[in-house]
Design an enzyme around this catalytic site. Structure first.
Site, mmCIF file in Angstrom:
data_model
loop_
_atom_site.group_PDB
_atom_site.id
_atom_site.type_symbol
_atom_site.label_atom_id
_atom_site.label_comp_id
_atom_site.label_asym_id
_atom_site.label_seq_id
_atom_site.Cartn_x
_atom_site.Cartn_y
_atom_site.Cartn_z
ATOM 1 N N ASP A 82 11.507 -30.683 -1.798
ATOM 2 C CA ASP A 82 10.341 -30.998 -0.970
ATOM 3 C C ASP A 82 10.710 -31.289 0.471
ATOM 4 O O ASP A 82 9.847 -31.319 1.346
ATOM 5 C CB ASP A 82 9.643 -32.254 -1.528
HETATM 6 C C1 GLC Z 1 9.242 -37.206 -0.177
HETATM 7 C C2 GLC Z 1 10.425 -37.487 -1.060
HETATM 8 C C3 GLC Z 1 10.613 -36.414 -2.084
HETATM 9 C C4 GLC Z 1 9.326 -36.211 -2.818
HETATM 10 C C5 GLC Z 1 8.172 -35.959 -1.847
HETATM 11 C C6 GLC Z 1 6.887 -35.878 -2.612
HETATM 12 O O1 GLC Z 1 9.442 -36.039 0.556
HETATM 13 O O2 GLC Z 1 11.605 -37.624 -0.337
HETATM 14 O O3 GLC Z 1 11.641 -36.763 -2.978
HETATM 15 O O4 GLC Z 1 9.449 -35.112 -3.679
HETATM 16 O O5 GLC Z 1 8.088 -36.990 -0.934
HETATM 17 O O6 GLC Z 1 5.798 -35.536 -1.831
HETATM 18 C C1 GLC Z 2 10.679 -35.243 -6.275
HETATM 19 C C2 GLC Z 2 9.465 -34.396 -6.558
HETATM 20 C C3 GLC Z 2 9.850 -33.013 -7.001
HETATM 21 C C4 GLC Z 2 10.832 -32.427 -6.046
HETATM 22 C C5 GLC Z 2 12.032 -33.330 -5.837
HETATM 23 C C6 GLC Z 2 12.979 -32.830 -4.788
HETATM 24 O O1 GLC Z 2 11.313 -35.542 -7.468
HETATM 25 O O2 GLC Z 2 8.654 -34.971 -7.543
HETATM 26 O O3 GLC Z 2 8.709 -32.201 -7.066
HETATM 27 O O4 GLC Z 2 11.228 -31.196 -6.555
HETATM 28 O O5 GLC Z 2 11.590 -34.597 -5.436
HETATM 29 O O6 GLC Z 2 12.428 -32.882 -3.522
#
Ligand code: GLC
Ligand code: GLC
Length: 810
Positions: free
Chosen positions: A483
């Site tokens: 993300d």
């Molecule tokens: C933030 C977090 C990430 C998560 C995302 C969800 O970017 O660092 O881990 O998946 O929020 O929206």
């Molecule tokens: C968080 C989110 C997942 C994402 C991950 C890496 O765990 O829930 O959707 O893939 O972060 O950013």
């Protein structure tokens, strides 16, 4: 250092010191009513949706942590204590918390009085039951007061903390005997009430927070409990609470049992009132009547245990290492189920306010539990598919209550669509239920715009193909699995989200991870298409897969490992040419799982590079070197301090992709080594470093660049649970559901002598005994089904309700 131990027979983790490094929690509830409970009785309850139907209040990020919960206080001749140690924090003579499967039992003892509180949510019921057992182990008669305590949340957990100008005037309760009803906003649009009931008619009660605590006291020393005098207060605005005062006499050696029920009830609009201004309590009373005697409560608890016995019997392993057994047999499966129920919504790290269920998260979570409850997996697949849009893109998240996509975050995370193929294919492999492909499912929840589930999968595939960049690789959109790798939003404004800040058109930045996902799951799509007489679709996509493999081999290989991406300027990400972030785990994992460039040994070389550059003794970090400054063109990934979260933390979610890759090239020793580095039961001895619960995975362990390398955060709700279960059971132990049966293909350390697995598959039971007389890592030399040698290593499905012996010799 440890703070407790596993009780494998009872499938409990037993905490013997209340001062754990962080709150160690458990989840109660299996269907619609849920509670979180910590080892000191902190936590809260909600119905279906932690944002819209929060029943009790909880203050996150409190000081000290985890202040707030459903608590008991005992006043025994002036000594005030709590059986869970908190909130009174009076030193106990004995303390033990047992977190079990959907229940938690906490016992405290003080001055010869023992009090056990066991909390659980019965099957098919919208309530939490608290069984209280008091035992007088002293030689004197005890006359004590027992106070219960819960604080109501005014339903919407966000507004509850926010809209104080309104909230402080709207709190309303009603008291009927031993039951305290919370009815804020019931006068207007709500048709639901919550209640807290004491099975023993209490001598007093309180429902106004200030009357209970006094203006200047806190959770540790409520005025009412200190004075031992309930005020019988009736909340009128401010903060409504619920407390019963029970005055109890216990003879030496005597045991007394009480039951408390905290529940939720809905009334149809025309049956809301029993008299003007008086709530209709009929439905609530019916619910209470099911659980209000100690015998009823005990029966309901036993039913819950049978439910878990039955579920977990679907997969059990006998192995020489009890840490592996407890992970696989109990805790990993349990965590998968909790993750299925909660998505990423409510834990001690997810506040139950921000996020609902993620599209990619839900589809991956399904991989971990669909062998347990395939019927519920089916519904979940159809629900999540219904949030897909017509062009194949998907809402990134949706709310479980409304089953609608979240507009605030929207779509365009270009990996999302592909994960739907992962879950559907896994579901059919497990169940052989091909009809699911023909189910009619809306696009974007619009009943007038529908397609079959198979059409949805086709849209997923097409979405990738319609969105390719200059190298023929998939465009990344806002982000792919990571993300925080935001190659299209160049955010310079701290007041906006990294992911939704729009600045680039998105026609250049490409993801090698999505390419690999497309190849891996595209092949599954092809199988689904062929087996459902859709040869044209199959042929078209097969061709596209071959093109994509070529594109990765040509433009996605960096000499010794796979690249990660191309950025918006067409520059490489995850290359030796980069100053930082030269190598990333995600593409090494999925490209080697997809076996891309096998003839050039790309998978093996990439996995060797992971071992060399990314592996640490606490797990495999996301990338190296960590980013030491903010890179505008990379986004949130470089916003975190080095070693934390997506900036080179150990994201336990994708460590299993490397394990699976290792098994595909036959290195069982490496695969299992990586497994042990992050599996919580194997880290129990370093609980003081690891800090989160030793019975469940955490999302992240701090990487080698972090100040606190080895420390975990964000336990429970993570795709880690499902993927590690897939890696250990399907690829290391190697029992894998396929369309034509159960494949047995272990890939293990050479020094394992063998193991035995009991697995349920399409209604039949299999007892699979694997032996390794030649000390190899992979490759069955002989497979016997009920005594007869079979060709290959796929055990064909056997009639329902039969017991079958499978012998595998490596
Ligand atoms: C933030 C977090 C990430 C998560 C995302 C969800 O970017 O660092 O881990 O998946 O929020 O929206
Ligand atoms: C968080 C989110 C997942 C994402 C991950 C890496 O765990 O829930 O959707 O893939 O972060 O950013």
């Amino acid at each position: 250092m440890r703070f407790g131990h596993f009780d494998d027979k009872n499938r409990e983790y037993v905490i013997t010191d209340p001062r754990t490094p962080l709150p160690w929690i458990n989840f109660l509830g299996t269907q619609e009513f849920f509670s979180l409970i910590s080892n000191t009785s902190g936590g809260y309850s909600f119905y279906k949706d932690a944002l819209y139907r929060r029943i009790t209040r909880y203050r996150y990020n409190n000081l000290p942590l985890d202040s707030g919960g459903k608590y008991f206080y005992i006043n025994d001749a002036g000594t005030v204590w709590s059986p869970a140690w908190k909130p009174a924090q009076t030193e106990l003579d004995a303390y033990e918390c047992r977190h079990g499967l959907s229940y938690t039992s906490i016992r405290g003892e003080k001055n010869g009085l023992s009090c056990t509180q066991r909390s659980f949510v019965p099957l098919d019921a919208h309530c939490e039951v608290q069984q209280l057992t008091l035992e007088n182990n002293s030689d004197q008669k005890k006359e004590i007061s027992l106070y219960s305590f819960a604080e109501w949340c005014l339903w919407n957990a966000h507004d509850d903390m926010n809209n104080l100008q309104r909230n402080l005037s709207i709190g309303e309760v009603e008291i009927h005997g031993g039951t305290i009803y919370h009815k804020t906003e019931y006068r207007e649009r709500r048709n639901h009430i919550a209640f807290y009931h004491s099975s023993r008619p209490p001598e007093g009660y309180d429902t106004d927070r200030e009357s209970f605590f006094g203006m200047y006291n806190g959770l540790a020393n409520p005025q009412v409990v200190m004075d031992d005098t309930p005020r019988n207060s009736v909340a009128d605005g401010w903060s409504p609470v619920a407390s019963h005062c029970n005055r109890i006499t216990i003879a030496p050696g005597e045991t007394k049992k009480l039951v408390f029920v905290l529940g939720y009830a809905e009334n149809p609009d025309d049956e809301k009132w029993s008299a003007p201004g008086q709530i209709n309590t009929t439905r609530a009373e019916e619910l209470i009547a099911q659980f209000s005697t100690p015998e009823q409560a005990e029966t309901a608890w036993k039913q819950l245990q049978s439910y878990w016995d039955e579920l977990l019997a679907g997969f059990q392993v006998e192995h020489h290492d009890d840490r592996l057994e407890r992970m696989v047999n109990t805790w990993n499966q349990y965590q998968c189920m909790v993750t299925y129920n909660f998505g990423r919504s409510a834990s001690y790290y997810e506040t139950g306010i921000g996020r609902g269920l993620g599209f990619r998260d839900t589809n991956q979570d399904l991989l971990g539990f669909l062998h347990l409850i395939p019927e519920r997996a089916r519904q979940r697949i159809l629900d999540v598919a219904a949030t897909q849009m017509e062009d194949g893109s998907c809402y990134h998240q949706y709310q479980p209550l409304t089953k609608r996509g979240n507009d605030a975050i929207g779509g365009d995370f270009n990996d999302d669509p592909i994960w739907l193929i992962a879950s559907v294919s896994a579901y059919i492999r497990e169940t052989d239920d091909w009809d699911i492909l023909e189910e009619v499912v809306p696009f974007q929840n619009d009943p007038d715009n529908t397609g079959t589930l198979f059409d949805h999968l086709t849209r997923s595939v097409e979405h990738v193909l319609n969105n390719r960049g200059p190298h023929g690789l998939p465009l990344i959109g806002r982000a792919d699995w990571n993300d925080c790798l935001n190659l299209n939003s160049f955010s310079t404004n701290p007041d906006e989200s990294f992911q939704t800040a729009d600045s680039k058109e998105g026609k250049t930045a490409e993801s090698i991870l999505i390419a690999a996902l497309f190849i891996y799951y595209g092949r599954e799509y092809v199988e689904l298409a062929n087996r459902s007489s859709r040869e044209t679709d199959a042929g078209r996509v097969l061709k596209a897969i071959t093109e994509m493999e070529k594109a990765v081999e040509e433009h996605g290989w960096d000499g010794a490992w796979y690249l990660r991406a191309y950025d918006d300027s067409g520059n490489k990400v995850g290359s030796k040419e980069n100053e930082e972030g030269k190598i990333f785990i995600e593409s090494q994992g999925f490209c080697s799982m997809a076996n891309i460039g096998a003839d050039k040994e790309m998978p093996r070389r990439a996995l060797d590079a992971v071992g060399e550059h990314l592996a640490t003794k606490h797990g495999i970090v996301l990338h190296q070197p960590a980013f030491t400054r903010y890179y505008l063109n990379l986004g949130e990934i470089s916003s975190y301090p080095e070693g934390y979260k997506e900036n080179a933390g150990i994201f336990c979610h994708n460590n299993p992709w490397i394990m699976i890759g290792e098994t595909l090239i036959g290195r069982g020793d490496k695969a299992y080594d990586y497994y042990q580095r992050i599996a919580p039961a194997f880290r129990e001895e370093i609980s003081d470093l690891h800090r989160t619960e030793p019975y469940v995975y955490s999302q992240m362990i701090a990487g080698k660049d972090a100040g606190r390398h080895g420390e975990a955060k964000n336990s429970w709700l993570t795709g880690t649970a499902a993927w590690n279960f897939v890696a250990i059971t399907q690829h290391i132990l190697g029992i894998r559901p396929e369309f034509d049966g159960l494949r047995v293909d272990p890939c293990i350390p050479a020094d394992w002598k063998g193991f035995t697995i009991q697995r349920r598959f399409r209604g039949a039971r299999y007892i699979i005994t694997v032996s390794n007389p030649n000390g190899v890592m992979k490759g069955p030399s002989e497979v016997r089904l009920n005594g007869d040698k079979i060709d290959g290593n796929i055990v064909p499905p056997q009639p329902a309700d039969t017991d079958n012996n499978v012998e595998v010799i490596l």
